[in-house]
Write a protein that holds these residues in place. Structure first.
Motif, short mmCIF file in Angstrom:
data_model
loop_
_atom_site.label_atom_id
_atom_site.label_comp_id
_atom_site.label_asym_id
_atom_site.label_seq_id
_atom_site.Cartn_x
_atom_site.Cartn_y
_atom_site.Cartn_z
N LEU A 80 5.43 26.02 27.82
CA LEU A 80 5.68 25.13 28.94
C LEU A 80 4.41 24.40 29.34
O LEU A 80 3.36 25.02 29.53
N GLY A 81 4.49 23.09 29.44
CA GLY A 81 3.35 22.29 29.85
C GLY A 81 2.48 21.80 28.72
O GLY A 81 1.55 21.01 28.95
N TYR A 82 2.75 22.23 27.48
CA TYR A 82 1.89 21.77 26.37
C TYR A 82 2.00 20.27 26.16
O TYR A 82 1.02 19.60 25.81
N GLU A 83 3.19 19.72 26.40
CA GLU A 83 3.35 18.27 26.24
C GLU A 83 2.38 17.52 27.14
O GLU A 83 1.85 16.48 26.76
N ARG A 84 2.13 18.03 28.34
CA ARG A 84 1.19 17.39 29.26
C ARG A 84 -0.24 17.54 28.75
O ARG A 84 -1.04 16.60 28.86
N PHE B 275 -9.30 20.38 33.56
CA PHE B 275 -9.51 21.36 32.49
C PHE B 275 -9.48 20.71 31.11
O PHE B 275 -10.37 20.94 30.28
N VAL B 276 -8.46 19.91 30.84
CA VAL B 276 -8.34 19.28 29.52
C VAL B 276 -9.53 18.37 29.26
O VAL B 276 -10.09 18.35 28.15
N ALA C 261 -13.65 31.06 22.02
CA ALA C 261 -13.26 30.72 23.39
C ALA C 261 -11.92 31.36 23.74
O ALA C 261 -11.69 32.52 23.43
N HIS C 262 -11.04 30.57 24.34
CA HIS C 262 -9.85 31.11 25.00
C HIS C 262 -8.58 30.42 24.54
O HIS C 262 -8.61 29.38 23.87
N GLY C 263 -7.44 31.00 24.94
CA GLY C 263 -6.16 30.43 24.57
C GLY C 263 -5.97 29.00 25.05
O GLY C 263 -5.43 28.16 24.33
N GLY C 264 -6.42 28.72 26.25
CA GLY C 264 -6.30 27.36 26.78
C GLY C 264 -7.14 26.37 26.00
O GLY C 264 -6.72 25.24 25.73
N ASN D 99 3.42 28.19 32.93
CA ASN D 99 3.54 26.75 32.76
C ASN D 99 2.17 26.10 32.94
O ASN D 99 1.62 26.09 34.04
N TRP D 100 1.62 25.55 31.86
CA TRP D 100 0.30 24.95 31.92
C TRP D 100 0.24 23.74 32.83
O TRP D 100 -0.82 23.39 33.35
N ASP D 101 1.37 23.10 33.04
CA ASP D 101 1.40 21.87 33.86
C ASP D 101 1.49 22.16 35.35
O ASP D 101 1.53 21.25 36.17
N TRP D 102 1.49 23.41 35.73
CA TRP D 102 1.51 23.79 37.14
C TRP D 102 0.09 23.74 37.68
O TRP D 102 -0.82 24.33 37.10
#
Length: 203
Positions: A8-12, A136-137, A161-164, A122-125
């Motif tokens: 969730l949120g990867y598209e963003r 962050f991006v 690094a990290h998952g993000g 959800n990454w887009d939250w």
């Protein structure tokens, strides 16, 4: 192979990364996510000093052994404890020291640190008191770009690094990875082909 769009949120993330020109000098590099922590296991928002748990230590040791025969020219890591410990174990196999890059830190969910992750992540939250996804991006992408702009190292460039940060790296390169390859401490080789980037685990 499935791209990371199942998150969730990867598209963003991909949309934000697409606005950043990606023209690295290096045609390949290695990415290692840190080993497991109790925060990973129990699904909590993690603080910067969260260490590896026993499983994570073993995973990091295995990743280091996997990369033992790889010629590493540069090793750059997040300063967060879980990533730094993983990088230090990899570095020890080569008699080198990791470089630190604070911009490789995981997304700062400051107001939620050490609280349970409720429901589907959800990454887009963008919760109050936490680092906005756009911020962050931007910082993560520019960190990866800075690292890959340096082609002077004799040997592989390794990012720990990290998952993000891995998601941002996938978005920048357009590389597709299997879901299992997003797990803790799986060394992934990103490589630029004729018309696309690929990412595959190193065994």
């Amino acid at each position: 192979m499935t791209q990371v769009i199942d998150l969730l949120g990867y598209e963003r993330i991909a949309e934000l990364a697409a606005a950043i020109p990606f023209a690295p000098r290096r045609d390949r590099f290695i990415f290692v996510r840190h080993g497991e922590t109790e925060g990973n296991r129990t699904k909590r928002y993690q603080m910067p000093h969260t260490p590896l748990n026993e499983t994570g230590e073993g995973q990091a040791v295995l990743a280091a052994k996997t990369l033992a025969k790889t010629r590493i020219g540069r090793l750059v890591a997040s300063p967060m404890a879980r990533a730094w410990r993983t990088a230090s174990l990899v570095a020890a196999e080569h008699g080198i020291h990791p470089e630190v890059d604070g911009a490789l830190s995981e997304r700062f969910y400051v107001s939620l640190w050490d609280t349970p992750i409720e429901g589907a992540f959800n990454w887009d939250w963008d919760p109050d008191g936490c680092e906005p996804l756009k911020t962050f991006v931007h910082r993560a992408a520019h960190s990866v770009l800075r690292i890959l702009a340096d082609d002077s190292a004799q040997g592989e460039t390794v990012i720990v690094a990290h998952g993000g940060i891995l998601l941002v790296t996938c978005a920048l390169t357009g590389a597709m990875i299997e879901r299992t390859h997003r797990r803790n401490a799986v060394p992934l080789r990103f490589e630029r082909g004729k018309d696309k980037w690929t990412a595959s685990p190193i065994s």
